[in-house]
Design an enzyme around this catalytic site. Structure first.
Site, short mmCIF file in Angstrom:
data_model
loop_
_atom_site.label_atom_id
_atom_site.label_comp_id
_atom_site.label_asym_id
_atom_site.label_seq_id
_atom_site.Cartn_x
_atom_site.Cartn_y
_atom_site.Cartn_z
N GLU A 100 0.86 -1.20 0.00
CA GLU A 100 0.00 0.00 0.00
C GLU A 100 0.88 1.24 0.00
OE1 GLU A 100 -2.85 0.87 3.17
OE2 GLU A 100 -3.67 2.51 1.96
N THR A 144 -10.87 3.31 3.81
CA THR A 144 -9.81 4.10 4.43
C THR A 144 -10.44 5.31 5.11
OG1 THR A 144 -9.40 5.61 2.60
CG2 THR A 144 -8.30 3.46 2.48
N ASP A 159 -2.58 12.04 -2.69
CA ASP A 159 -2.75 13.50 -2.63
C ASP A 159 -3.23 14.00 -3.99
OD1 ASP A 159 -2.01 13.58 0.00
OD2 ASP A 159 0.04 14.26 -0.38
C1 LIG Z 1 -4.90 11.99 1.09
S1 LIG Z 1 -3.93 10.98 2.13
C2 LIG Z 1 -4.75 9.39 2.02
C3 LIG Z 1 -4.31 8.46 3.10
C4 LIG Z 1 -4.99 7.07 3.06
N1 LIG Z 1 -4.59 6.33 1.88
C5 LIG Z 1 -6.49 7.20 3.11
O1 LIG Z 1 -7.14 6.94 2.09
O2 LIG Z 1 -7.01 7.58 4.17
C6 LIG Z 1 -2.48 10.71 1.11
C7 LIG Z 1 -1.35 10.06 1.87
O3 LIG Z 1 -0.29 9.80 0.95
C8 LIG Z 1 0.94 10.21 1.53
N2 LIG Z 1 1.84 10.55 0.41
C9 LIG Z 1 1.66 11.52 -0.49
N3 LIG Z 1 2.66 11.54 -1.39
C10 LIG Z 1 3.49 10.53 -1.04
C11 LIG Z 1 4.72 10.03 -1.56
N4 LIG Z 1 5.28 10.60 -2.64
N5 LIG Z 1 5.30 8.99 -0.96
C12 LIG Z 1 4.74 8.42 0.14
N6 LIG Z 1 3.58 8.84 0.68
C13 LIG Z 1 2.96 9.88 0.10
C14 LIG Z 1 0.58 11.40 2.40
O4 LIG Z 1 1.53 11.61 3.43
C15 LIG Z 1 -0.77 10.96 2.94
O5 LIG Z 1 -0.66 10.24 4.14
#
Ligand SMILES: C[S@@+](CC[C@H](N)C(=O)[O-])C[C@H]1O[C@@H](n2cnc3c(N)ncnc32)[C@H](O)[C@@H]1O
Length: 241
Positions: free
Chosen positions: A43, A192, A118
């Site tokens: 994931e 999620t 994101d």
């Molecule tokens: C909008 S949140 C969604 C979190 C979770 N998947 C959910 O649906 O509740 C996006 C997550 O992706 C992580 N993220 C964004 N860009 C990333 C990257 N390049 N590498 C690792 N994690 C990343 C952010 O820190 C954040 O926790």
């Protein structure tokens, strides 16, 4: 800003550290990490970890790797993993693209989830989105034939961009949701945090699902600043036969 609730995850306990992988640029030794080789699910951007920990508990005979660049969320997820008694999960605080490119061996993954990445909604910021063509190419390398790649987003133009990017890598991924190419608001077993929020707000959610074909992935791109997202590169992808 770090909320009061998250501040406690600034310090990792030894139990939490047990579920967190070391920072490195070297490929992972998966048999050493998980013992016997078992199906591996990954994931990416697991946030607060409710999905990956629920999946790992539901599938104790499979291995799980999570990548998330917020270290406090990584510690929080390790805390959840310990509470659930998990021993089939390893979490990494890393940039997802670099991690996929540098640390995951070829054809090792049986399922990949990118759930509510994101969205970078402003047109000027869209080039920062994770799921670029270059990223999909690296994902194709680590995915075993038959690997399922699942993507979900309430930002429909992101989902359409992913569909479009996949279509520029002919023969590597087969769309499971043809003819439309996507599905809206399908039931999910372990929603999620973002999925729950967005559904409560009344947003509709777009889901994509692809299966990795057996076509070998093209050689990795040698790009200056290897692993950095959003670089404009010319991909030379062999045409599907
Ligand atoms: C909008 S949140 C969604 C979190 C979770 N998947 C959910 O649906 O509740 C996006 C997550 O992706 C992580 N993220 C964004 N860009 C990333 C990257 N390049 N590498 C690792 N994690 C990343 C952010 O820190 C954040 O926790």
């Amino acid at each position: 800003m770090v909320t009061a609730g998250m501040r406690r995850y600034k310090i990792r306990t030894p139990e939490q550290a047990r579920l967190i992988g070391q920072e490195s640029h070297e490929p992972l030794d998966l048999p050493a990490m998980f013992g016997a080789l078992r199906p591996l699910r990954v994931e990416i951007g697991f946030g607060h970890g409710e999905f990956i920990t629920a999946m790992a508990a539901a599938h104790p005979d499979e291995s799980f790797i999570g990548v998330e660049h917020d270290p406090l969320r990584v510690t929080k997820t390790a805390h959840r993993g310990n509470k659930a008694g998990l021993d089939n999960i390893q979490l990494f605080a890393a940039d997802a693209h670099s991690f996929v490119r540098q640390r995951l061996p070829t054809a090792c993954v049986s399922r990949v989830y990118i759930l509510f990445a994101d969205p970078w909604p402003k047109p000027d910021h869209r080039r920062r989105r994770l799921v670029s063509r270059a990223f999909l190419l690296d994902l194709a390398r680590i995915s075993a034939p038959g690997c399922q790649f699942i993507f979900a987003s309430d930002t429909h133009n992101y989902a359409m961009q992913v569909l479009s990017n996949v279509s520029t890598l002919p023969g590597l991924w087969a769309n499971s949701y043809l003819p439309a190419g996507y599905r809206i608001n399908i039931p999910t077993r372990f929603p999620t945090l973002f999925e729950t929020y967005k559904k409560e707000e009344g947003c509709s959610i777009a889901y994509l699902s692809f299966l990795r074909t057996s076509q070998p992935s093209p050689p990795p791109l040698t790009v200056p600043g290897d692993g950095r997202r959003n670089r404009k590169v010319n991909l030379r992808i062999p045409r599907a036969e």
